[in-house]
Enzyme design. Sequence first.
Site, PDB file in Angstrom:
ATOM      1  N   SER A 221       0.862  -1.183   0.000  1.00 18.40           N
ATOM      2  CA  SER A 221       0.000   0.000   0.000  1.00 18.40           C
ATOM      3  C   SER A 221       0.898   1.232   0.000  1.00 18.40           C
ATOM      4  O   SER A 221       1.939   1.261   0.663  1.00 18.40           O
ATOM      5  CB  SER A 221      -0.962  -0.021   1.179  1.00 18.40           C
ATOM      6  OG  SER A 221      -0.263   0.064   2.392  1.00 18.40           O
ATOM      7  N   GLY A 223      -0.202   4.595   0.388  1.00 12.39           N
ATOM      8  CA  GLY A 223      -0.875   5.799   0.903  1.00 12.39           C
ATOM      9  C   GLY A 223      -1.595   6.539  -0.202  1.00 12.39           C
ATOM     10  O   GLY A 223      -2.338   5.928  -0.981  1.00 12.39           O
ATOM     11  N   GLY A 226      -1.729   5.264  -3.892  1.00 14.47           N
ATOM     12  CA  GLY A 226      -2.454   4.070  -4.323  1.00 14.47           C
ATOM     13  C   GLY A 226      -1.848   2.791  -3.792  1.00 14.47           C
ATOM     14  O   GLY A 226      -1.451   2.715  -2.636  1.00 14.47           O
ATOM     15  N   GLY A 252      -4.981   1.151   5.862  1.00 16.40           N
ATOM     16  CA  GLY A 252      -4.419  -0.165   5.538  1.00 16.40           C
ATOM     17  C   GLY A 252      -5.360  -1.281   5.972  1.00 16.40           C
ATOM     18  O   GLY A 252      -5.526  -2.278   5.266  1.00 16.40           O
ATOM     19  N   ASP A 253      -6.001  -1.105   7.126  1.00 19.12           N
ATOM     20  CA  ASP A 253      -6.943  -2.123   7.615  1.00 19.12           C
ATOM     21  C   ASP A 253      -8.161  -2.203   6.701  1.00 19.12           C
ATOM     22  O   ASP A 253      -8.699  -3.296   6.465  1.00 19.12           O
ATOM     23  CB  ASP A 253      -7.399  -1.794   9.045  1.00 19.12           C
ATOM     24  CG  ASP A 253      -6.213  -1.594   9.975  1.00 19.12           C
ATOM     25  OD1 ASP A 253      -5.164  -2.205   9.731  1.00 19.12           O
ATOM     26  OD2 ASP A 253      -6.338  -0.806  10.928  1.00 19.12           O
TER      27      ASP A 253
HETATM   28  N1  LIG Z   1      -4.791  10.263   0.664  1.00 21.84           N
HETATM   29  C1  LIG Z   1      -5.277   9.151   0.085  1.00 21.84           C
HETATM   30  N2  LIG Z   1      -6.014   9.232  -1.039  1.00 21.84           N
HETATM   31  C2  LIG Z   1      -6.535   8.118  -1.625  1.00 21.84           C
HETATM   32  N3  LIG Z   1      -6.355   6.871  -1.169  1.00 21.84           N
HETATM   33  C3  LIG Z   1      -5.616   6.715  -0.051  1.00 21.84           C
HETATM   34  C4  LIG Z   1      -5.036   7.828   0.635  1.00 21.84           C
HETATM   35  N4  LIG Z   1      -4.352   7.367   1.705  1.00 21.84           N
HETATM   36  C5  LIG Z   1      -4.509   6.015   1.689  1.00 21.84           C
HETATM   37  N5  LIG Z   1      -5.258   5.617   0.633  1.00 21.84           N
HETATM   38  C6  LIG Z   1      -5.653   4.245   0.290  1.00 21.84           C
HETATM   39  O1  LIG Z   1      -5.483   3.436   1.440  1.00 21.84           O
HETATM   40  C7  LIG Z   1      -4.583   2.365   1.168  1.00 21.84           C
HETATM   41  C8  LIG Z   1      -3.789   2.030   2.407  1.00 21.84           C
HETATM   42  O2  LIG Z   1      -3.102   3.177   2.827  1.00 21.84           O
HETATM   43  P1  LIG Z   1      -1.660   3.175   3.509  1.00 21.84           P
HETATM   44  O3  LIG Z   1      -0.624   2.795   2.532  1.00 21.84           O
HETATM   45  O4  LIG Z   1      -1.534   4.501   4.169  1.00 21.84           O
HETATM   46  O5  LIG Z   1      -1.841   1.997   4.551  1.00 21.84           O
HETATM   47  P2  LIG Z   1      -1.080   1.733   5.920  1.00 21.84           P
HETATM   48  O6  LIG Z   1       0.133   2.610   5.985  1.00 21.84           O
HETATM   49  O7  LIG Z   1      -0.894   0.282   6.056  1.00 21.84           O
HETATM   50  O8  LIG Z   1      -2.181   2.224   6.950  1.00 21.84           O
HETATM   51  P3  LIG Z   1      -2.476   1.762   8.449  1.00 21.84           P
HETATM   52  O9  LIG Z   1      -2.269   2.998   9.253  1.00 21.84           O
HETATM   53  O10 LIG Z   1      -3.907   1.344   8.458  1.00 21.84           O
HETATM   54  O11 LIG Z   1      -1.538   0.645   8.782  1.00 21.84           O
HETATM   55  C9  LIG Z   1      -3.747   2.836  -0.002  1.00 21.84           C
HETATM   56  O12 LIG Z   1      -3.230   1.736  -0.718  1.00 21.84           O
HETATM   57  C10 LIG Z   1      -4.769   3.651  -0.796  1.00 21.84           C
HETATM   58  O13 LIG Z   1      -5.555   2.788  -1.594  1.00 21.84           O
HETATM   59 MG   LIG Z   2      -0.546  -0.790   7.872  1.00 23.46          MG
END
Ligand SMILES: Nc1ncnc2c1ncn2[C@@H]1O[C@H](COP(=O)(O)OP(=O)(O)OP(=O)(O)O)[C@@H](O)[C@H]1O
Ligand SMILES: [Mg+2]
Length: 309
Positions: A221, A223, A226, A252-253
């Site tokens: 992921s 953020g 995408g 992410g969840d």
């Molecule tokens: N600002 C944003 N705009 C659009 N989509 C987003 C955005 N932030 C996160 N996403 C979506 O959420 C998904 C997961 O985000 P991210 O990569 O931040 O997960 P993470 O760091 O594992 O989060 P977590 O805090 O839940 O562990 C991304 O792959 C994307 O699809």
């Molecule tokens: Mg995560």
Amino acid sequence: MVVTVTLNPAIDKTIEITSFEIGELNKVENSIQDPGGKGINVSKVIESLGGKSVATGFLGGSAGQYIKSALQKLQINNDFIEIQNETRTNLKIFDRTSSDTTEINEPGPYVNALEVEALLEKVASLLSDNDILVISGSAPKSIHESIYSDLVLIGKKKGTSVFLDASGKAFESGIQAKPDYIKPNRHELELYFDHAIPDDAALVKAGKHFLDLGIPHVFVSLGKEGAFYCDKELAYRMLPLKIDAHSSVGAGDAFVGAFVYALDHGLSLDEMLRLAVATSAGAVMTVGTKPMNVEWIMNQLDRIEIVMC
Ligand SMILES: Nc1ncnc2c1ncn2[C@@H]1O[C@H](COP(=O)(O)OP(=O)(O)OP(=O)(O)O)[C@@H](O)[C@H]1O
Ligand SMILES: [Mg+2]
């Protein structure tokens, strides 16, 4: 059936402050409290999408009681090991002016060896063929990280699909047992490799590393940029939806929950990826870890761009 494991659940308390000042008196404008922890969040996302799961892990004390009754109110099946010590509370401070979220997480309670043993037995007893086991989030410090590979092995022995979403040593331990699905974020991936993963070419290379280790499905992921997916046949970049971001907590969840829901309902790979991207974007638009707007999510599915790497 989906079984989610949360080794270190938490009461997630989100407070909103007009403009958060460190070292000053800050007035809380709004405060909400939810049952949290990554596996529990995955169960909540599955529930929001109309699916079912069983949440397990460790719960203790009055915070544990609160989480249990909150899950019951949400009609999320749960079967936790009750521990002697108190479940933690995590604070998220949302600054309304900057839209920044500051997170303050407690490490979690001491869990003894008998309680750990009871959980491993519980997970084994909950699983049968074709179930999906989701192992998500951190463990309290007192638990050795080898619990992650133990849990993956239990899932595999029972013939389930195992999804691991963990960081650092927990991730390293878990992948040794070759889960079916992993989803590090970019930062977690960079920590693991100890170098930057700046572009698609680096993602493909990183993905291949895990495929070669025997992990058949790899997500990353990214953020607001995408997400990435690869298996032995193909590698995809999912471009992000353009949204009004509110809080990235739990994105992410939401991604994992939506994917697992889709997997449990036999959707195609294309449909699973779209649902994961749309649901995680939906989660970013909501305050704290509240359920997202499912109608909005469903309306986004056709708008998501998926390109081959
Ligand atoms: N600002 C944003 N705009 C659009 N989509 C987003 C955005 N932030 C996160 N996403 C979506 O959420 C998904 C997961 O985000 P991210 O990569 O931040 O997960 P993470 O760091 O594992 O989060 P977590 O805090 O839940 O562990 C991304 O792959 C994307 O699809
Ligand atoms: Mg995560």
